[in-house]
Design a protein around this motif. Sequence first.
Motif, PDB file in Angstrom:
ATOM      1  N   LYS A 364      28.137  -1.554  -8.443  1.00 45.64           N
ATOM      2  CA  LYS A 364      28.742  -2.641  -9.208  1.00 45.64           C
ATOM      3  C   LYS A 364      30.197  -2.845  -8.822  1.00 45.64           C
ATOM      4  CE  LYS A 364      25.633  -2.489 -13.143  1.00 45.64           C
ATOM      5  NZ  LYS A 364      25.527  -2.518 -14.617  1.00 45.64           N
ATOM      6  N   ASN A 365      30.723  -4.011  -9.181  1.00 42.68           N
ATOM      7  CA  ASN A 365      32.104  -4.353  -8.878  1.00 42.68           C
ATOM      8  C   ASN A 365      33.055  -3.275  -9.398  1.00 42.68           C
ATOM      9  OD1 ASN A 365      34.341  -5.966  -8.056  1.00 42.68           O
ATOM     10  ND2 ASN A 365      34.541  -6.715 -10.162  1.00 42.68           N
ATOM     11  N   ARG A 366      33.931  -2.814  -8.533  1.00 46.26           N
ATOM     12  CA  ARG A 366      34.960  -1.812  -8.793  1.00 46.26           C
ATOM     13  C   ARG A 366      34.434  -0.377  -8.861  1.00 46.26           C
ATOM     14  NH1 ARG A 366      37.204  -1.836 -13.342  1.00 46.26           N
ATOM     15  NH2 ARG A 366      35.759  -3.198 -14.460  1.00 46.26           N
ATOM     16  N   GLY A 394      29.424 -12.782  -1.345  1.00 49.20           N
ATOM     17  CA  GLY A 394      30.760 -12.350  -1.706  1.00 49.20           C
ATOM     18  C   GLY A 394      30.943 -10.856  -1.852  1.00 49.20           C
ATOM     19  N   SER A 395      29.889 -10.060  -1.690  1.00 50.46           N
ATOM     20  CA  SER A 395      30.020  -8.615  -1.829  1.00 50.46           C
ATOM     21  C   SER A 395      30.705  -8.016  -0.613  1.00 50.46           C
ATOM     22  CB  SER A 395      28.647  -7.973  -2.038  1.00 50.46           C
ATOM     23  OG  SER A 395      27.770  -8.262  -0.958  1.00 50.46           O
ATOM     24  N   LYS A 444      33.208  -4.276  -4.049  1.00 52.08           N
ATOM     25  CA  LYS A 444      33.813  -5.444  -4.658  1.00 52.08           C
ATOM     26  C   LYS A 444      32.820  -6.604  -4.645  1.00 52.08           C
ATOM     27  CE  LYS A 444      38.021  -3.705  -5.203  1.00 52.08           C
ATOM     28  NZ  LYS A 444      39.176  -4.316  -4.528  1.00 52.08           N
ATOM     29  N   GLY A 445      32.872  -7.414  -5.702  1.00 53.56           N
ATOM     30  CA  GLY A 445      32.026  -8.597  -5.813  1.00 53.56           C
ATOM     31  C   GLY A 445      32.150  -9.168  -7.200  1.00 53.56           C
ATOM     32  N   SER A 446      31.376 -10.160  -7.480  1.00 56.08           N
ATOM     33  CA  SER A 446      31.459 -10.831  -8.780  1.00 56.08           C
ATOM     34  C   SER A 446      30.221 -10.536  -9.616  1.00 56.08           C
ATOM     35  CB  SER A 446      31.604 -12.346  -8.589  1.00 56.08           C
ATOM     36  OG  SER A 446      30.509 -12.857  -7.867  1.00 56.08           O
ATOM     37  N   GLY A 447      30.387 -10.646 -10.936  1.00 57.41           N
ATOM     38  CA  GLY A 447      29.279 -10.434 -11.846  1.00 57.41           C
ATOM     39  C   GLY A 447      29.103  -8.970 -12.187  1.00 57.41           C
ATOM     40  N   ASP A 448      28.087  -8.706 -13.000  1.00 60.18           N
ATOM     41  CA  ASP A 448      27.829  -7.358 -13.488  1.00 60.18           C
ATOM     42  C   ASP A 448      26.573  -6.771 -12.863  1.00 60.18           C
ATOM     43  OD1 ASP A 448      28.541  -5.161 -15.111  1.00 60.18           O
ATOM     44  OD2 ASP A 448      26.997  -5.714 -16.568  1.00 60.18           O
ATOM     45  N   ARG A 449      26.114  -7.374 -11.776  1.00 67.83           N
ATOM     46  CA  ARG A 449      24.904  -6.894 -11.114  1.00 67.83           C
ATOM     47  C   ARG A 449      25.253  -5.929  -9.990  1.00 67.83           C
ATOM     48  NH1 ARG A 449      22.250 -12.295  -9.110  1.00 67.83           N
ATOM     49  NH2 ARG A 449      24.444 -12.690  -8.660  1.00 67.83           N
ATOM     50  N   LEU A 451      25.653  -4.966  -6.322  1.00 74.67           N
ATOM     51  CA  LEU A 451      26.085  -5.868  -5.251  1.00 74.67           C
ATOM     52  C   LEU A 451      25.236  -5.746  -3.990  1.00 74.67           C
ATOM     53  CD1 LEU A 451      29.913  -5.276  -5.661  1.00 74.67           C
ATOM     54  CD2 LEU A 451      28.569  -7.209  -6.526  1.00 74.67           C
TER      55      LEU A 451
END
Length: 461
Positions: A364-366, A394-395, A444-449, A451
């Motif tokens: 997941k992101n971060r 975007g990942s 890194k990426g967007s959302g809570d899924r 990546l």
Amino acid sequence: MNGIGIGAATAILCALAVPSLARAQNPIVQTRFTADPAPLVHDGVVYLYTSHDEDDATGFKMLDWQLYSSTDMVNWTDRGTVASLKTFPWAVQSNDAWAPQVIARDGKFYLYAPISIAGRPKNVIAVAVADKPEGPFVDVLGKPLIAPANDNIDPTVWIDDDGQAYLYWGNPDLYYVKLNKDMISYSGQITKVDRILDYQEGPWFYKRKNRYYMAFASTCCSEGIGYAMSDRPTGPWTYKGPIMAHDARATGNHPGIIDYKGGSYLFGFNYELNFAMTPMHHERRSVAVAKFNYNPDGTIPNLHWWDRTSAPQLEALNPYKRVEAETIAWTSRLKRDQDRPYDWAPGVTTAGDAKSGIFVTTTKNRSYIKVAGVDFGSAGAKWFIATVANGLPGSMIELRLDRTDGPVIGTLPIGETGAPGVWQERQTSIAGAIGTHDLYLLFKGSGDRSLFDFDHWRFVQ
């Protein structure tokens, strides 16, 4: 498999910020809850077999046995599930995959484990066999090795210099039997051992320099780790004191002791990851390790508790050969819901299948993976290559040195990777990776899924 998880600098600055080799960060496995460590040294590798507490366990909820391996005692590679209650279809398929041990003999590997069968008493000891340390382990008896009795848990096994193998087990009493050379049958009577002061459970039996040792979880509760010594494999046993004193932070413990690459190591467990999630005590345990030195008379010093001891990294990691993504010194855990402050989602977890083997997932992101003591050499790295699948637009992987906010040496775009389950290589240029550093792979990426899935990586000079 379920589990828990948790600006660029110049090349000159990166080269100056070279840390010494790392120490193990206890607990040494953060991607899932592990307990009852059973280390085995084989062909220069430490294979660490563990039991596995499920993420939602309150009491004991244990369905399978896990394996991790290391050659430096700090970075541990997830080798997946090596056996489960399903390995023994005649057993009760509930929650009783308790403390195991594995030993090698004549090219085979024997896993001894306490499980349950229907009726009372229900505890038995079973044995499964494999051709490799990582299994698969296969039930060869179709029935218990040690018949039902209330004390039948926590087997430990050792093969003496004369070839005679001994199996010990028991809570609250200790028993032993002599195994036959086939390791799946025994001769003679089961013998109850005279009471050892402070003994509770979790025995670990071994020989070192003509002395026999019986380490164990000391009297509950709280438990510590104690030990006894003998001049004979069957005792009598003389209590020698604590290796770790009783500690209120633990209602359980379970030792495993080995010599490896000139050092001696104690494995056990703590509850640190559980208490990072909740103030409530649950049976969600986490394996830890400490290096120690025997006293001149062969006795073992008091190591106190896991917050006062650890193990140093034995050798730097070579980043220019394939490194499995599931090789981890430390990984993150991320809070899922601000309204549920003690409910945490995995930062990084691992999964596996027959085709791909074990790989990292739930990136997941971060979230991040730390790999300790990576030696980039004096020439440094020029390229980073990773094998990934199931990527989202975007990942990316951000590569940093020494800290999560340390110097950035490169960023690897992942993005969409096409058909599900198809592994692809991605690569990016690297600058500033010189000398020995801890490597952080930040996702890194967007959302809570999740990546992407991540199988392995390497650097190129």
